[in-house]
Design a protein around this motif. Sequence first.
Motif, PDB file in Angstrom:
ATOM      1  N   TYR A 163      -7.312  10.948 -62.375  1.00  0.00           N
ATOM      2  CA  TYR A 163      -7.640  11.832 -61.262  1.00  0.00           C
ATOM      3  C   TYR A 163      -6.472  12.753 -60.932  1.00  0.00           C
ATOM      4  O   TYR A 163      -5.298  12.352 -60.972  1.00  0.00           O
ATOM      5  CB  TYR A 163      -7.989  10.992 -60.025  1.00  0.00           C
ATOM      6  N   GLN A 216      -5.774  16.379 -58.049  1.00  0.00           N
ATOM      7  CA  GLN A 216      -6.335  16.990 -56.845  1.00  0.00           C
ATOM      8  C   GLN A 216      -7.466  17.967 -57.145  1.00  0.00           C
ATOM      9  O   GLN A 216      -8.345  18.187 -56.291  1.00  0.00           O
ATOM     10  CB  GLN A 216      -5.228  17.681 -56.057  1.00  0.00           C
ATOM     11  N   ALA A 241     -11.098  16.549 -56.654  1.00  0.00           N
ATOM     12  CA  ALA A 241     -11.518  16.014 -55.345  1.00  0.00           C
ATOM     13  C   ALA A 241     -12.998  16.248 -55.082  1.00  0.00           C
ATOM     14  O   ALA A 241     -13.716  15.346 -54.629  1.00  0.00           O
ATOM     15  CB  ALA A 241     -10.672  16.625 -54.235  1.00  0.00           C
ATOM     16  N   TRP A 280     -15.202  14.122 -57.386  1.00  0.00           N
ATOM     17  CA  TRP A 280     -15.011  12.722 -57.002  1.00  0.00           C
ATOM     18  C   TRP A 280     -15.828  12.402 -55.748  1.00  0.00           C
ATOM     19  O   TRP A 280     -16.611  11.441 -55.721  1.00  0.00           O
ATOM     20  CB  TRP A 280     -13.533  12.436 -56.773  1.00  0.00           C
ATOM     21  N   ARG A 289     -11.792  10.712 -50.989  1.00  0.00           N
ATOM     22  CA  ARG A 289     -10.377  11.049 -51.160  1.00  0.00           C
ATOM     23  C   ARG A 289      -9.669  11.273 -49.823  1.00  0.00           C
ATOM     24  O   ARG A 289      -8.480  10.958 -49.685  1.00  0.00           O
ATOM     25  CB  ARG A 289     -10.219  12.295 -52.041  1.00  0.00           C
ATOM     26  N   GLU A 293      -6.257   9.103 -49.381  1.00  0.00           N
ATOM     27  CA  GLU A 293      -4.996   9.830 -49.460  1.00  0.00           C
ATOM     28  C   GLU A 293      -4.240   9.937 -48.147  1.00  0.00           C
ATOM     29  O   GLU A 293      -3.205  10.603 -48.088  1.00  0.00           O
ATOM     30  CB  GLU A 293      -5.259  11.212 -50.064  1.00  0.00           C
ATOM     31  N   ASP A 351      -0.906   7.107 -57.345  1.00  0.00           N
ATOM     32  CA  ASP A 351      -2.337   7.078 -57.671  1.00  0.00           C
ATOM     33  C   ASP A 351      -2.554   7.007 -59.187  1.00  0.00           C
ATOM     34  O   ASP A 351      -1.859   7.677 -59.966  1.00  0.00           O
ATOM     35  CB  ASP A 351      -3.027   8.323 -57.110  1.00  0.00           C
TER      36      ASP A 351
END
Length: 315
Positions: free
Chosen positions: A9, A11, A14, A17, A33, A37, A45
């Motif tokens: 994964y 950013q 996101a 996901w 997320r 986060e 991560d």
Amino acid sequence: MILYTIKKYNQNDAEIWNDFISHAKNATFLFQRDFMEYHKDRFEDFSLLIFENEKLKAVLPANKNGNSVHSHQGLTYGGLVFLNKLKAEQVENILDQILFFLKENKIETFYYKPIPHFYFPKGNNEMDFFLFKRNAVLHHKEMNLAVNLQLPLEISKSKLKHFRRIENLDLDIVEEEDFTPFWEIILAPRLLEKFEAKPVHTKEEITLLQHKFPENIKQFSVYQSDEIIAGITIFETENVIKSQYGATSEKGEKVRALDFLFINLIEKYKREGKHFFDMGIVNDENEKGYHTGLLKQKQELGCTVYNQDFYKISL
């Protein structure tokens, strides 16, 4: 031919996901997320996205610690998250691909903690069997206490006796938007006094999370003559209510305000059709491995024991 691809994964993932989590068979808002986060500075991560012929079929919320990968240490529970239509044999294949990917990335140990099974009526135990078949060992086990709201409540007679007496003490239950009174007047001081501990979430963190997930994170407090004396912070998912934090002042202890609040919330969510009221674990560092007082208190509120298992597989 089925071709699996595993991707770490980042950013930029996101949106895909979060969209996947919203449609998965066995996900809760903890896997979004924005929740994962809030404490990203504390964990490295190592979450994974698993594609089958370029279509996202599963994700694994995870973090890396040294040469080990954990299904995520910053979450109460974790495990492989997948679509409802995914068959058991596909889950097995995905597990093998994950284990191969971890080996390729020089990971030596994989720690896995599934969600307690009562969170999902359709079941969620495929991975337990396949891990066992791949020589995973039961690394850790905890007693998770929960009330089955689909059955008649079995609150102890002594609790109900005090509850009926408390009802006449002019106590008010308030659903609050501001976490400050509970955090600063009740929760933090009592944890420090009783256990020399702090809440896992700071007041600022829980406030931030509540703003992001207002339908899932709620604060109920008990007041007597405008003075807060007890409170419970809940995490609400589709089928389960989890009491994330519960505490009372010394004054609240004398009138058993926390029991009063628990019983009211148990009855409230039973009426609303929730399946379980999860009161969490009762582990302790003593010889028994559990806190006898907490176990007794939760059982008297109608809880029974559901295991939460933690697996370890050497790669």
